[in-house]
Design a protein around this motif. Structure first.
Motif, PDB file in Angstrom:
ATOM      1  N   ASN A 135       0.819  -1.217   0.000  1.00 23.96           N
ATOM      2  CA  ASN A 135       0.000   0.000   0.000  1.00 23.96           C
ATOM      3  C   ASN A 135       0.852   1.266   0.000  1.00 23.96           C
ATOM      4  O   ASN A 135       0.429   2.311  -0.521  1.00 23.96           O
ATOM      5  N   ALA A 136       2.044   1.182   0.584  1.00 27.19           N
ATOM      6  CA  ALA A 136       2.943   2.339   0.589  1.00 27.19           C
ATOM      7  C   ALA A 136       3.880   2.323  -0.615  1.00 27.19           C
ATOM      8  O   ALA A 136       4.730   3.204  -0.748  1.00 27.19           O
ATOM      9  N   ALA A 137       3.734   1.312  -1.476  1.00 22.61           N
ATOM     10  CA  ALA A 137       4.570   1.176  -2.684  1.00 22.61           C
ATOM     11  C   ALA A 137       6.055   1.135  -2.332  1.00 22.61           C
ATOM     12  O   ALA A 137       6.892   1.798  -2.958  1.00 22.61           O
TER      13      ALA A 137
ATOM     14  N   LEU B 194       3.798  -4.109  -8.725  1.00 24.35           N
ATOM     15  CA  LEU B 194       3.723  -3.934 -10.183  1.00 24.35           C
ATOM     16  C   LEU B 194       2.379  -4.387 -10.724  1.00 24.35           C
ATOM     17  O   LEU B 194       1.790  -3.740 -11.592  1.00 24.35           O
ATOM     18  N   SER B 195       1.889  -5.510 -10.227  1.00 18.49           N
ATOM     19  CA  SER B 195       0.590  -6.023 -10.666  1.00 18.49           C
ATOM     20  C   SER B 195      -0.521  -5.043 -10.308  1.00 18.49           C
ATOM     21  O   SER B 195      -1.420  -4.769 -11.115  1.00 18.49           O
ATOM     22  N   ASN B 196      -0.446  -4.501  -9.090  1.00 14.69           N
ATOM     23  CA  ASN B 196      -1.441  -3.536  -8.639  1.00 14.69           C
ATOM     24  C   ASN B 196      -1.406  -2.285  -9.516  1.00 14.69           C
ATOM     25  O   ASN B 196      -2.445  -1.755  -9.936  1.00 14.69           O
ATOM     26  N   ALA B 197      -0.214  -1.813  -9.823  1.00  6.25           N
ATOM     27  CA  ALA B 197      -0.067  -0.615 -10.661  1.00  6.25           C
ATOM     28  C   ALA B 197      -0.592  -0.860 -12.067  1.00  6.25           C
ATOM     29  O   ALA B 197      -1.267  -0.007 -12.662  1.00  6.25           O
ATOM     30  N   PHE B 198      -0.299  -2.050 -12.613  1.00  6.37           N
ATOM     31  CA  PHE B 198      -0.768  -2.377 -13.961  1.00  6.37           C
ATOM     32  C   PHE B 198      -2.286  -2.406 -14.022  1.00  6.37           C
ATOM     33  O   PHE B 198      -2.901  -1.854 -14.942  1.00  6.37           O
ATOM     34  N   ILE B 199      -2.904  -3.048 -13.035  1.00 11.89           N
ATOM     35  CA  ILE B 199      -4.367  -3.162 -13.036  1.00 11.89           C
ATOM     36  C   ILE B 199      -5.019  -1.791 -12.898  1.00 11.89           C
ATOM     37  O   ILE B 199      -6.017  -1.479 -13.575  1.00 11.89           O
ATOM     38  N   LYS B 200      -4.466  -0.935 -12.036  1.00  9.62           N
ATOM     39  CA  LYS B 200      -5.032   0.413 -11.880  1.00  9.62           C
ATOM     40  C   LYS B 200      -4.877   1.222 -13.173  1.00  9.62           C
ATOM     41  O   LYS B 200      -5.789   1.957 -13.577  1.00  9.62           O
ATOM     42  N   ALA B 201      -3.724   1.087 -13.821  1.00 14.80           N
ATOM     43  CA  ALA B 201      -3.508   1.801 -15.077  1.00 14.80           C
ATOM     44  C   ALA B 201      -4.452   1.300 -16.160  1.00 14.80           C
ATOM     45  O   ALA B 201      -5.004   2.091 -16.938  1.00 14.80           O
ATOM     46  N   ARG B 202      -4.662  -0.013 -16.212  1.00 21.20           N
ATOM     47  CA  ARG B 202      -5.568  -0.578 -17.213  1.00 21.20           C
ATOM     48  C   ARG B 202      -6.999  -0.115 -16.956  1.00 21.20           C
ATOM     49  O   ARG B 202      -7.750   0.215 -17.896  1.00 21.20           O
ATOM     50  N   ASN B 203      -7.416  -0.087 -15.673  1.00 18.02           N
ATOM     51  CA  ASN B 203      -8.770   0.371 -15.344  1.00 18.02           C
ATOM     52  C   ASN B 203      -8.970   1.828 -15.753  1.00 18.02           C
ATOM     53  O   ASN B 203     -10.028   2.210 -16.279  1.00 18.02           O
ATOM     54  N   LEU B 204      -7.946   2.629 -15.500  1.00 20.67           N
ATOM     55  CA  LEU B 204      -8.040   4.038 -15.879  1.00 20.67           C
ATOM     56  C   LEU B 204      -8.178   4.183 -17.388  1.00 20.67           C
ATOM     57  O   LEU B 204      -8.999   4.974 -17.888  1.00 20.67           O
ATOM     58  N   ALA B 205      -7.396   3.377 -18.114  1.00 20.34           N
ATOM     59  CA  ALA B 205      -7.454   3.446 -19.579  1.00 20.34           C
ATOM     60  C   ALA B 205      -8.818   3.011 -20.101  1.00 20.34           C
ATOM     61  O   ALA B 205      -9.362   3.613 -21.038  1.00 20.34           O
ATOM     62  N   VAL B 206      -9.379   1.974 -19.513  1.00 16.11           N
ATOM     63  CA  VAL B 206     -10.699   1.491 -19.949  1.00 16.11           C
ATOM     64  C   VAL B 206     -11.762   2.543 -19.671  1.00 16.11           C
ATOM     65  O   VAL B 206     -12.600   2.858 -20.534  1.00 16.11           O
ATOM     66  N   ASN B 207     -11.737   3.110 -18.444  1.00 13.23           N
ATOM     67  CA  ASN B 207     -12.759   4.099 -18.088  1.00 13.23           C
ATOM     68  C   ASN B 207     -12.611   5.393 -18.889  1.00 13.23           C
ATOM     69  O   ASN B 207     -13.591   6.117 -19.090  1.00 13.23           O
TER      70      ASN B 207
END
Length: 336
Positions: A227-229, A240-253
């Motif tokens: 959580n503190a990266a 890295l997995s958490n960052a990728f998923i958040k970036a992908r969600n942002l791109a989709v939305n």
């Protein structure tokens, strides 16, 4: 001046040599330990520890004589009860306690002994044919009856509660039932290590609880790091997995098209289309034949939302795998 026998002087001298040459000194009680079990225990400690029996006053003399070299060593004296003996070892106090506890063996209850825990007679077939033994069981309060030609205990029964004395009749009954509720072994009363006295209650470690505590501590540290990266060997993949998923969600939305989002965007658009079509399907002429056919083949249309919980789920899975492995390693190191 009173004459002191030479053997006593030699005994004290040998005790002092052993006390000075070992880092850990334990006080044990050998009262009521059969000779056979004592031999087995000595064998199990061979190369690890030395057990030496001596008169309490001679042990006290030896402890007092070396007190200037080993501060607080005389604090062992109050723990010399029963039939005291000294254990000399270079193992740490906790390992010594565990070895002694693991060497204990089941033993039958004797008349007059005190139950260290509830003594339970389990339900089931006793293996005895109908006869006088049924009356003996009932006399000591055990709910027994004849069932299918055998004497059977109807339900689990606490025959002696923890802390209570075992009567002669109960002891005989338990022996006939082949129930050995007592333990025979060396009780480590206290241990001296690095000027500190450790009593048996401190030396006892609940391994299962300790493992759970280690796992909980690791999980807490893992979550904090993620959580503190803060990247570590254990958490970098989850971060890295958490960052990728958040970036992908942002791109989709945000409807940003790339190789990772194109499939999700098409799927999301299709689902939203079907949802709208379903909502207006009751309006005559609102949908063409292709959409009507498509709706008829879909049992339900629910919007596909890429949840950030996926990242948490993946993170928890990695956390669980890592915590079990690292916690086991930590516990192995703790208990040797």
């Amino acid at each position: 001046m009173a004459h002191v026998a030479n053997w006593k002087k030699e005994e004290v001298k040998e005790l002092k040599e052993l006390l000075n040459s070992h880092s850990v000194i334990g006080v044990v009680d050998l009262l009521n330990i059969p000779a056979r079990q004592m031999q087995l225990m000595r064998k199990s400690l061979q190369g690890k520890a030395i057990i030496r029996m001596a008169k309490k006053n001679l042990i006290d003399l030896a402890l007092n004589d070396i007190a200037q070299n080993k501060e607080n060593i005389t604090g062992l004296s109050p723990f010399m009860i029963g039939q005291p003996a000294i254990v000399f070892t270079d193992l740490n106090s906790f390992k010594l306690y565990k070895i002694l506890e693991d060497s204990k063996t089941p033993a039958p209850a004797k008349a007059g002994s005190i139950a260290t825990a509830d003594i339970v007679v389990p339900a089931g077939d006793t293996g005895f044919e109908p006869g006088p033994f049924l009356g003996e069981l009932q006399q000591v309060g055990i709910p027994a009856k004849i069932d299918k030609g055998k004497i059977t205990v109807q339900k689990d029964h606490v025959i002696v509660k923890e802390g209570e004395e075992v009567s002669k009749q109960v002891a005989t009954t338990l022996t006939r039932l082949d129930i050995n509720p007592m333990e025979v072994g060396i009780n480590l009363r206290a241990a001296y290590e690095e000027e500190t006295i450790y009593t048996s209650d401190i030396l006892f470690i609940d391994e299962e609880k300790t493992l759970q505590n280690i796992q909980a501590a690791f999980n807490g540290a893992f979550n904090l790091s993620v959580n503190a990266a803060i990247p570590t060997n254990a958490t970098v993949s989850a971060i890295l997995s958490n960052a990728f998923i958040k970036a992908r969600n942002l791109a989709v939305n945000a409807a940003i098209v790339n190789d990772d989002t194109i499939g999700l965007l098409i799927g999301k658009a299709r689902t939203e289309l079907l949802a709208i079509a379903s909502a207006i399907s009751g309006v005559e002429g609102a949908l063409d034949d292709e959409l009507l056919d498509l709706l008829s083949n879909v049992a339900s249309a629910a919007p596909v939302v890429v949840e950030e919980d996926n990242a948490e789920e993946e993170e928890e899975e990695e956390e669980e795998e890592a915590s079990e492995e690292d916690a086991a390693v930590g516990l192995g190191a703790l208990f040797g």
